[in-house]
Structure formats: C-alpha cells, structure tokens
Motif scaffolding. Structure first.
Motif, PDB file in Angstrom:
ATOM      1  N   MET A   1      12.738   2.551   9.746  1.00  0.00           N
ATOM      2  CA  MET A   1      12.214   2.426   8.380  1.00  0.00           C
ATOM      3  C   MET A   1      11.978   3.816   7.795  1.00  0.00           C
ATOM      4  N   THR A   2      12.446   4.024   6.564  1.00  0.00           N
ATOM      5  CA  THR A   2      12.275   5.327   5.937  1.00  0.00           C
ATOM      6  C   THR A   2      10.827   5.542   5.528  1.00  0.00           C
ATOM      7  N   GLU A   3      10.426   6.806   5.521  1.00  0.00           N
ATOM      8  CA  GLU A   3       9.059   7.154   5.132  1.00  0.00           C
ATOM      9  C   GLU A   3       8.880   6.948   3.627  1.00  0.00           C
ATOM     10  N   THR A   4       7.725   6.411   3.255  1.00  0.00           N
ATOM     11  CA  THR A   4       7.378   6.278   1.843  1.00  0.00           C
ATOM     12  C   THR A   4       6.667   7.544   1.393  1.00  0.00           C
ATOM     13  N   ILE A   5       7.166   8.150   0.328  1.00  0.00           N
ATOM     14  CA  ILE A   5       6.624   9.412  -0.165  1.00  0.00           C
ATOM     15  C   ILE A   5       6.261   9.252  -1.634  1.00  0.00           C
ATOM     16  N   LEU A   6       5.055   9.646  -1.981  1.00  0.00           N
ATOM     17  CA  LEU A   6       4.616   9.622  -3.374  1.00  0.00           C
ATOM     18  C   LEU A   6       4.389  11.054  -3.846  1.00  0.00           C
ATOM     19  N   HIS A   7       5.174  11.459  -4.812  1.00  0.00           N
ATOM     20  CA  HIS A   7       4.998  12.759  -5.450  1.00  0.00           C
ATOM     21  C   HIS A   7       4.037  12.529  -6.617  1.00  0.00           C
ATOM     22  N   ASP A   8       2.847  13.086  -6.518  1.00  0.00           N
ATOM     23  CA  ASP A   8       1.848  12.772  -7.539  1.00  0.00           C
ATOM     24  C   ASP A   8       0.923  13.942  -7.794  1.00  0.00           C
ATOM     25  N   TYR A   9       0.037  13.745  -8.745  1.00  0.00           N
ATOM     26  CA  TYR A   9      -1.038  14.698  -9.044  1.00  0.00           C
ATOM     27  C   TYR A   9      -2.328  13.894  -9.101  1.00  0.00           C
ATOM     28  N   TRP A  10      -3.361  14.415  -8.511  1.00  0.00           N
ATOM     29  CA  TRP A  10      -4.574  13.627  -8.305  1.00  0.00           C
ATOM     30  C   TRP A  10      -5.183  13.099  -9.589  1.00  0.00           C
ATOM     31  N   ARG A  11      -5.072  13.837 -10.694  1.00  0.00           N
ATOM     32  CA  ARG A  11      -5.668  13.390 -11.951  1.00  0.00           C
ATOM     33  C   ARG A  11      -4.678  12.689 -12.874  1.00  0.00           C
ATOM     34  N   SER A  12      -3.455  12.560 -12.481  1.00  0.00           N
ATOM     35  CA  SER A  12      -2.460  11.874 -13.295  1.00  0.00           C
ATOM     36  C   SER A  12      -2.766  10.381 -13.362  1.00  0.00           C
ATOM     37  N   SER A  13      -2.901   9.855 -14.572  1.00  0.00           N
ATOM     38  CA  SER A  13      -3.171   8.425 -14.733  1.00  0.00           C
ATOM     39  C   SER A  13      -2.038   7.586 -14.173  1.00  0.00           C
ATOM     40  N   ALA A  14      -0.808   8.009 -14.431  1.00  0.00           N
ATOM     41  CA  ALA A  14       0.350   7.249 -13.966  1.00  0.00           C
ATOM     42  C   ALA A  14       0.407   7.230 -12.438  1.00  0.00           C
ATOM     43  N   SER A  15       0.103   8.378 -11.819  1.00  0.00           N
ATOM     44  CA  SER A  15       0.082   8.431 -10.357  1.00  0.00           C
ATOM     45  C   SER A  15      -1.043   7.575  -9.788  1.00  0.00           C
ATOM     46  N   TYR A  16      -2.178   7.604 -10.435  1.00  0.00           N
ATOM     47  CA  TYR A  16      -3.345   6.817 -10.028  1.00  0.00           C
ATOM     48  C   TYR A  16      -2.979   5.335  -9.990  1.00  0.00           C
ATOM     49  N   ARG A  17      -2.233   4.864 -10.990  1.00  0.00           N
ATOM     50  CA  ARG A  17      -1.804   3.457 -11.003  1.00  0.00           C
ATOM     51  C   ARG A  17      -0.989   3.122  -9.747  1.00  0.00           C
ATOM     52  N   VAL A  18      -0.056   4.000  -9.435  1.00  0.00           N
ATOM     53  CA  VAL A  18       0.818   3.733  -8.293  1.00  0.00           C
ATOM     54  C   VAL A  18       0.043   3.778  -6.989  1.00  0.00           C
ATOM     55  N   ARG A  19      -0.910   4.695  -6.881  1.00  0.00           N
ATOM     56  CA  ARG A  19      -1.736   4.741  -5.663  1.00  0.00           C
ATOM     57  C   ARG A  19      -2.478   3.422  -5.465  1.00  0.00           C
ATOM     58  N   ILE A  20      -3.006   2.857  -6.541  1.00  0.00           N
ATOM     59  CA  ILE A  20      -3.710   1.570  -6.432  1.00  0.00           C
ATOM     60  C   ILE A  20      -2.764   0.505  -5.892  1.00  0.00           C
ATOM     61  N   ALA A  21      -1.579   0.425  -6.482  1.00  0.00           N
ATOM     62  CA  ALA A  21      -0.633  -0.613  -6.069  1.00  0.00           C
ATOM     63  C   ALA A  21      -0.186  -0.427  -4.622  1.00  0.00           C
ATOM     64  N   LEU A  22       0.062   0.801  -4.212  1.00  0.00           N
ATOM     65  CA  LEU A  22       0.440   1.057  -2.819  1.00  0.00           C
ATOM     66  C   LEU A  22      -0.675   0.610  -1.878  1.00  0.00           C
ATOM     67  N   ASN A  23      -1.916   0.864  -2.280  1.00  0.00           N
ATOM     68  CA  ASN A  23      -3.051   0.438  -1.459  1.00  0.00           C
ATOM     69  C   ASN A  23      -3.173  -1.088  -1.424  1.00  0.00           C
ATOM     70  N   LEU A  24      -2.967  -1.724  -2.562  1.00  0.00           N
ATOM     71  CA  LEU A  24      -3.019  -3.193  -2.593  1.00  0.00           C
ATOM     72  C   LEU A  24      -1.950  -3.788  -1.683  1.00  0.00           C
ATOM     73  N   ALA A  25      -0.794  -3.132  -1.633  1.00  0.00           N
ATOM     74  CA  ALA A  25       0.298  -3.609  -0.795  1.00  0.00           C
ATOM     75  C   ALA A  25       0.154  -3.174   0.661  1.00  0.00           C
ATOM     76  N   GLU A  26      -0.872  -2.381   0.935  1.00  0.00           N
ATOM     77  CA  GLU A  26      -1.127  -1.858   2.282  1.00  0.00           C
ATOM     78  C   GLU A  26       0.095  -1.102   2.818  1.00  0.00           C
ATOM     79  N   ILE A  27       0.644  -0.266   1.956  1.00  0.00           N
ATOM     80  CA  ILE A  27       1.796   0.565   2.318  1.00  0.00           C
ATOM     81  C   ILE A  27       1.299   1.965   2.669  1.00  0.00           C
ATOM     82  N   ASP A  28       1.580   2.399   3.861  1.00  0.00           N
ATOM     83  CA  ASP A  28       1.270   3.773   4.247  1.00  0.00           C
ATOM     84  C   ASP A  28       2.269   4.706   3.565  1.00  0.00           C
ATOM     85  N   TYR A  29       1.772   5.795   3.032  1.00  0.00           N
ATOM     86  CA  TYR A  29       2.664   6.730   2.350  1.00  0.00           C
ATOM     87  C   TYR A  29       2.168   8.162   2.551  1.00  0.00           C
TER      88      TYR A  29
END
Length: 212
Positions: free
Chosen positions: A1-29
């Motif tokens: 299985m390929t590694e999941t990588i999130l390129h983000d910035y801690w204060r980015s609203s758009a990145s924050y949304r994706v972090r929530i969804a990844l956590n809801l899906a219990e996806i390690d990244y």
C-alpha cells in the motif's frame, strides 16, 4: 500500500478541512509542511505537485489530488464517510450550506487576497483585520440562517459530521483568530462545541498540528 502524504500548512483552512476528513476516515498520513508565509507554495517543487501553487495536495491510493472540496468528495465516496445525504435534493442542500463558507467566504479571506490588500494599503496597518471583520461575520450570519433548515443533533445537519461541519470549523478558527464577532449565532456556536469535542476535529485543529 502506498503511503498517504498530505502537503499542507497548519493554518490553511482548506488543509484543515482535509485533515478532519482524513481523521474521520482513520487514515494514517504523513504531513509535509508547505509554509505559505515563507512562500514555499510558489517554489518549483510544490508547483510541480499543484500548478496552482496552493495547498492542500493529497497523495493517496496511487493518486494525487488538489482542491479540498474535491478531496473531501473522494474521501467520502471511497471511505464511506457519509459527508452528504444519499438523497440528491438533501445532498444539494447540505452542499450549498458548506459552500456558503468554503466557496463564498474563504476565498476572499485567504492569505494571498488579504496580503494583497495590505500591500495596496501600506498606510493602513489595520487593513487586514478590517478586511476579515468585513467579510467573515456576514458570511457566518448567512450560514446561521441556513442552519434553520436543519436539525442540529448535534452537528450542522444531524447526528454525524457532514461536509458542512468540515467547512465551518476552519472558518470559525479564522473568525476567532481575527476577532470577527459571531456571538449572535447560537446554532453555529452549538455546532462548534460539538465538533470541538470530536476527536477527529480536535486532532486536526491548527493548535494540534502547528508549530509549538
């Protein structure tokens, strides 16, 4: 299985949304920081990942995705997150609620836009704050009015987090950061409390992932 990588910035609203969804899906990244203040998003290496020079960029399942709302759709559909109702009409109503902040408020309050405002008005040091306080409260007031059509039990549209909750919480973080007043929005404040108590939201909060 390929590694999941999130390129983000801690204060980015758009990145924050994706972090929530990844956590809801219990996806390690693995998070790769793209410092927007330092201009990392305009560097050749990042533009090669996203020609728009924006965050987030999500590498998952052998794919590379940009645009947070598209990423949320992918995660919801492939991980059965149920961010939208199955009924098309109800889904459209929830999507409209979410987009009222993600599409109409967030773009005029992002770093690039507000930074340009400050450069245009160098003799007005409070221009950035005034800008935020001009656009965020009316957007949240409209969201509050739209919430009347849903049962907050306890989230925006029922008993589980939806696309609307995921889009709302980053905007509330910005509102608090810039002291944009939404005290007259009791529905929003109740949803905020429910989401803040949810582990997936708490772990995605900028204070949890940002520099310490």
């Amino acid at each position: 299985m390929t590694e999941t990588i999130l390129h983000d910035y801690w204060r980015s609203s758009a990145s924050y949304r994706v972090r929530i969804a990844l956590n809801l899906a219990e996806i390690d990244y693995r998070a790769v920081s793209v410092d927007l203040v330092a201009g990392d998003h305009k560097a050749e290496a990042h533009v090669a990942l996203n020609p728009q020079g924006l965050v987030p960029v999500l590498e998952i399942d052998g794919h590379r995705f940009t645009q947070s709302l598209a990423i949320l759709d992918y995660l919801s559909e492939t991980r059965a997150l149920g961010l939208l109702p199955a009924n098309p009409a109800e889904a459209a109503r929830v999507r409209a609620l979410a987009h009222s902040v993600a599409v109409d408020v967030h773009p005029v309050c992002n770093l690039g836009v507000v930074g340009h405002v400050s450069r245009l008005l160098p003799d007005q040091p409070d221009a950035k704050v005034d800008w935020m306080r001009r656009f965020i409260p009316p957007g949240l007031a409209a969201f509050e009015a739209l919430l009347e059509g849903f049962d907050q039990a306890p989230y925006c549209c029922g008993d589980r987090p939806s696309l609307a909750d995921i889009c709302l919480m980053p905007q509330l973080y910005n509102a608090r950061r810039w002291e944009a007043d939404y005290r007259a929005c009791p529905r929003i404040r109740a949803v905020e409390a429910a989401c803040a108590a949810h582990p997936a939201f708490a772990a995605a909060h900028p204070d949890s992932v940002g520099p310490h």
